[in-house]
Structure formats: structure tokens, C-alpha cells
Design a protein around this motif. Structure first.
Motif, PDB file in Angstrom:
ATOM      1  N   ALA A   7       6.553  70.457   7.189  1.00 38.20           N
ATOM      2  CA  ALA A   7       5.943  70.168   8.497  1.00 38.20           C
ATOM      3  C   ALA A   7       5.636  68.677   8.649  1.00 38.20           C
ATOM      4  N   ASP A   8       5.220  68.032   7.572  1.00 40.06           N
ATOM      5  CA  ASP A   8       4.831  66.623   7.669  1.00 40.06           C
ATOM      6  C   ASP A   8       5.971  65.706   7.220  1.00 40.06           C
ATOM      7  N   SER A   9       7.232  66.148   7.447  1.00 37.05           N
ATOM      8  CA  SER A   9       8.357  65.382   6.902  1.00 37.05           C
ATOM      9  C   SER A   9       8.460  63.977   7.512  1.00 37.05           C
ATOM     10  N   GLY A  10       7.934  63.805   8.762  1.00 35.62           N
ATOM     11  CA  GLY A  10       7.989  62.475   9.382  1.00 35.62           C
ATOM     12  C   GLY A  10       7.326  61.427   8.509  1.00 35.62           C
ATOM     13  N   ALA A  12       6.450  61.770   5.406  1.00 39.76           N
ATOM     14  CA  ALA A  12       7.066  61.769   4.064  1.00 39.76           C
ATOM     15  C   ALA A  12       8.374  60.990   4.075  1.00 39.76           C
ATOM     16  N   ARG A  13       9.110  61.107   5.180  1.00 47.54           N
ATOM     17  CA  ARG A  13      10.365  60.341   5.288  1.00 47.54           C
ATOM     18  C   ARG A  13      10.076  58.843   5.260  1.00 47.54           C
ATOM     19  N   GLN A  14       9.098  58.430   6.097  1.00 45.78           N
ATOM     20  CA  GLN A  14       8.758  56.996   6.139  1.00 45.78           C
ATOM     21  C   GLN A  14       8.354  56.497   4.765  1.00 45.78           C
ATOM     22  N   ARG A  19       9.713  53.306  -0.082  1.00 46.37           N
ATOM     23  CA  ARG A  19       9.841  53.167  -1.534  1.00 46.37           C
ATOM     24  C   ARG A  19      11.271  52.809  -1.955  1.00 46.37           C
ATOM     25  N   ILE A  20      12.247  53.406  -1.272  1.00 44.89           N
ATOM     26  CA  ILE A  20      13.637  53.136  -1.711  1.00 44.89           C
ATOM     27  C   ILE A  20      14.106  51.731  -1.305  1.00 44.89           C
ATOM     28  N   PRO A  27      18.376  54.963   4.249  1.00 44.59           N
ATOM     29  CA  PRO A  27      18.958  56.243   4.672  1.00 44.59           C
ATOM     30  C   PRO A  27      20.050  56.048   5.721  1.00 44.59           C
ATOM     31  N   LEU A  28      21.241  56.499   5.421  1.00 41.25           N
ATOM     32  CA  LEU A  28      22.349  56.383   6.377  1.00 41.25           C
ATOM     33  C   LEU A  28      22.038  57.129   7.666  1.00 41.25           C
TER      34      LEU A  28
END
Ligand code: 1HN
Length: 349
Positions: A7-10, A12-14, A19-20, A27-28
Motif C-alpha cells: 500500500a505504501d509503495s510510493g 518505498a519506491r522513492q 538509495r540506489i 529505475p528504467l
């Protein structure tokens, strides 16, 4: 089992992206459609450079710096969508070069190929690997990759030509090399017109070995010959609805384009024609040798006169309304695109 995003992927994605990034990853999926658009996308904009604007600036530059000090006294045609990048399209350079009576532009060579289309004045010369050619308005002259070249003006009037180079292509491949010659002026080893006599009359010497590799062995295509061909063609049948009578300058040893990275053309449009819209993937620079009219490029319209230069970006429809009989010289990266199997065109819109 279907995988379900949290649900909180937004957030988590950021967090992941952040970090990467430190490890030089990204992210492509965030840029996929920018990288792979459905149709050509270019920062290059339709534009025109009026000769009436260019000429006084060139002559002013002529008072402020010599050709020798400048190495090449060139006003760069900056595409307004890519200002500061010295590009007229994303793959090509364009500039006006001025050489005043008595001046020389010192000899050098580089891996970038150059073409010259003479805009104004006669009596200057360009030398390529030991042969000179006198420049006259409308002449199309080639400086092949890695050939020694210098320019001089022993005549009595300023001479200006349009320089077209494949600088951005050579930069993309990081294959730039440059070397100054030991003297300002290179020695001459052949008479003027030798290369045209040897290769420019539908004959070739037995055992001919291409003197300039993938570039045409003819380095000057004089305007009087091109113009005569167009005039003759115009007496035979109807013009093409998109192109009028359009011819490509060729390498007589191969029948292919005169230059490996740049295609070059000359066309005649009869007075009164409204050419059918045409688009192709090769962004193209046009120099008006003769005539006047209006050109529609994408959604923009420009009035043009002799000696003006305009650019048609990749996949923009172009059509011309000729108020007088027009002769247009043009160049693009079509030969490079065709060699790589990328080129496309669409007639009629
Ligand atoms: C160059 O070497 C010439 O040799 C003309 O005449 C234009 C534009 C950018 C970089 C080098 C020449 C040029 C150039």
C-alpha cells in the motif's frame, strides 16, 4: 500467486530510488516512454536564419578578428531548441564562414567531415589533400574526414559559405581527432579540376582506389553543372508533387551518397508549386540558392529569400509554396541513418 504492491509503495519506491542513486543505478520504468517514444522526439525546432541578418554580423566579425586568428571565422547557426550546443539538428552542425580578400584559414585535418555550400562571393579557394578548387556561389564542396584542408582568398571580394559538419555524430561516438598542419598553407600537387576530370565525367581510371575512403573522390560539384541538370530535367515531364525535381549528389565510385555521414541534395521547384507535405527521419538543413516563397515546417510558416537557411527537424512535415522558381540545396544525416537501417519517410503529411 499474484504479487501485490504494498500500500505504501510510493514512499518505498522513492526510498529505493534514493538509495540506489548513490550506487549509480536508476529505475528504467520511470523514464521508459521518454527513452522509447512512439514517434521521433527531438529538441530541434524549426527555424530560419535570414541572410539579411547574418551578413552584417559576419562583416562586423570580419573587422574584429582575422581568419587566421579565429582559425575558422564562423558564425554558428544555433538551433533555438538546443542553444549553446553548436547544433543545427541533433546530429549536424551548420555555420557561415567568412574569408576576406588576402586572408588564409590555416591548414589542419580532423575526423569530422565537412561540406561547404557557397553562399556569396567568388575567388576564394579550398584545398583538400594537395588540390585547390575555386569557390563560386552554389558550388558544393566536400572536405572528407582526416584530409588536410585550408582556405584562402586571393580574390577581391568577401566570400561566405555555409559549413555543414557531422560534429555531433563524431562526438556521439567519441571519435574526434584533430591535427594542425606544420605550415599555414599546404603544398599543391595537382592542378585545379584534376579530381573532377578523373571522376566526374562518367569515367573512372582503371584500378581506381578511392582516394578519400568512403567519401566521394570528387570534392567540388560545381553549381553550373547541377543547375544545368535541373534545368534540363524540368523540360522533361512533371515535377514530383513533394520534391519538384530533386537530385542527390553521389559518389561516382559507388553510386551511393557523396559522404558517409551526410546526404546532400539539390532540387528545383517550379514557380507556383505548393509541394505536398513530406516527412522523413533525417532532420534537414536547406540553403536557398535561388527563388523565394514560403515554407511550412510542422505548424510553423517562414518566408524565405535567396541565401536564407532553414532547418526541418526529424519527422516534421515540410511543404514549400514557391513564389518564384526555387533552387534549394539541402543536407541531412540520411546516409548515416540508411547505413544503420534507421531511415523512414512518409509522403503526404
Ligand atoms: C572547421 O574546421 C571548419 O575547416 C569549418 O573550415 C567549420 C566548425 C566547427 C569545427 C571545425 C573548416 C568548423 C570547423
Amino acid at each position: 500467486m499474484a504479487s501485490v504492491p504494498q500500500a505504501d509503495s510510493g514512499a518505498a519506491r522513492q526510498d529505493l530510488y534514493h538509495r540506489i542513486e548513490k550506487h549509480n543505478f536508476s529505475p528504467l520504468w520511470e523514464v521508459y516512454h521518454d527513452l522509447i517514444p512512439d514517434e521521433p522526439k527531438t529538441p530541434c525546432k524549426p527555424a530560419i536564419w535570414k541572410w539579411a541578418d547574418a551578413r552584417p554580423y559576419l562583416m562586423e566579425a570580419g573587422k574584429l578578428i582575422t581568419a587566421k586568428e579565429a582559425l575558422r571565422r564562423v558564425l554558428v547557426l544555433q538551433n533555438p531548441g538546443m542553444r549553446g550546443e553548436s547544433c543545427v539538428t541533433q546530429s549536424l552542425f551548420a555555420g557561415f564562414q567568412l574569408i576576406l580578400p588576402g586572408e588564409i584559414a590555416p591548414s589542419h585535418r580532423h575526423t569530422q567531415s565537412a561540406l561547404r555550400f557557397v553562399v556569396e562571393g567568388s575567388g576564394a579557394y579550398t584545398a583538400v589533400d594537395g588540390e585547390r578548387t575555386t569557390m563560386r556561389p552554389g558550388d558544393f564542396i566536400i572536405t572528407p574526414s582526416w584530409t588536410w584542408h585550408d582556405h584562402g582568398n586571393p580574390g577581391s571580394e568577401p566570400v561566405v559559405w555555409l559549413d555543414g559538419l557531422d560534429l555531433p555524430i563524431v562526438r556521439t561516438f567519441a571519435t574526434q581527432f584533430h591535427e594542425p598542419y606544420t605550415e599555414d598553407v599546404q603544398p599543391i600537387s595537382r592542378g585545379e579540376g584534376a579530381s573532377l576530370a578523373r571522376y566526374g565525367n562518367n569515367l573512372k581510371p582503371l584500378g581506381a582506389v578511392a582516394p578519400f575512403g568512403k567519401t566521394s573522390p570528387i570534392f567540388c560539384y560545381p553549381y553550373d553543372r547541377s543547375r544545368e541538370t535541373l534545368a534540363r530535367l524540368a523540360k522533361e515531364g512533371d515535377p514530383d508533387p513533394c520534391d519538384g525535381w530533386k537530385m542527390e549528389f553521389i559518389n561516382p565510385l559507388t553510386g551511393g551518397p557523396a559522404m558517409p555521414t551526410i546526404s546532400t541534395f539539390i532540387q528545383l521547384l517550379p514557380k507556383g508549386i505548393r509541394s505536398r507535405p513530406y516527412r522523413s527521419t533525417d532532420g534537414t538543413v536547406y540553403s536557398v540558392a535561388e527563388g523565394k516563397g514560403k515554407v511550412k515546417i510542422g505548424n510553423e510558416e517562414f518566408a524565405f529569400e535567396p541565401k536564407d537557411t532553414f532547418v526541418v527537424p526529424s519527422w516534421h512535415a515540410v511543404s514549400v509554396e514557391a513564389a518564384a522558381e526555387c533552387v534549394l540545396f539541402s543536407y541531412s544525416d540520411r546516409s548515416a541513418q540508411q547505413a544503420l537501417g534507421l531511415w523512414r519517410e512518409k509522403r503526404g503529411g
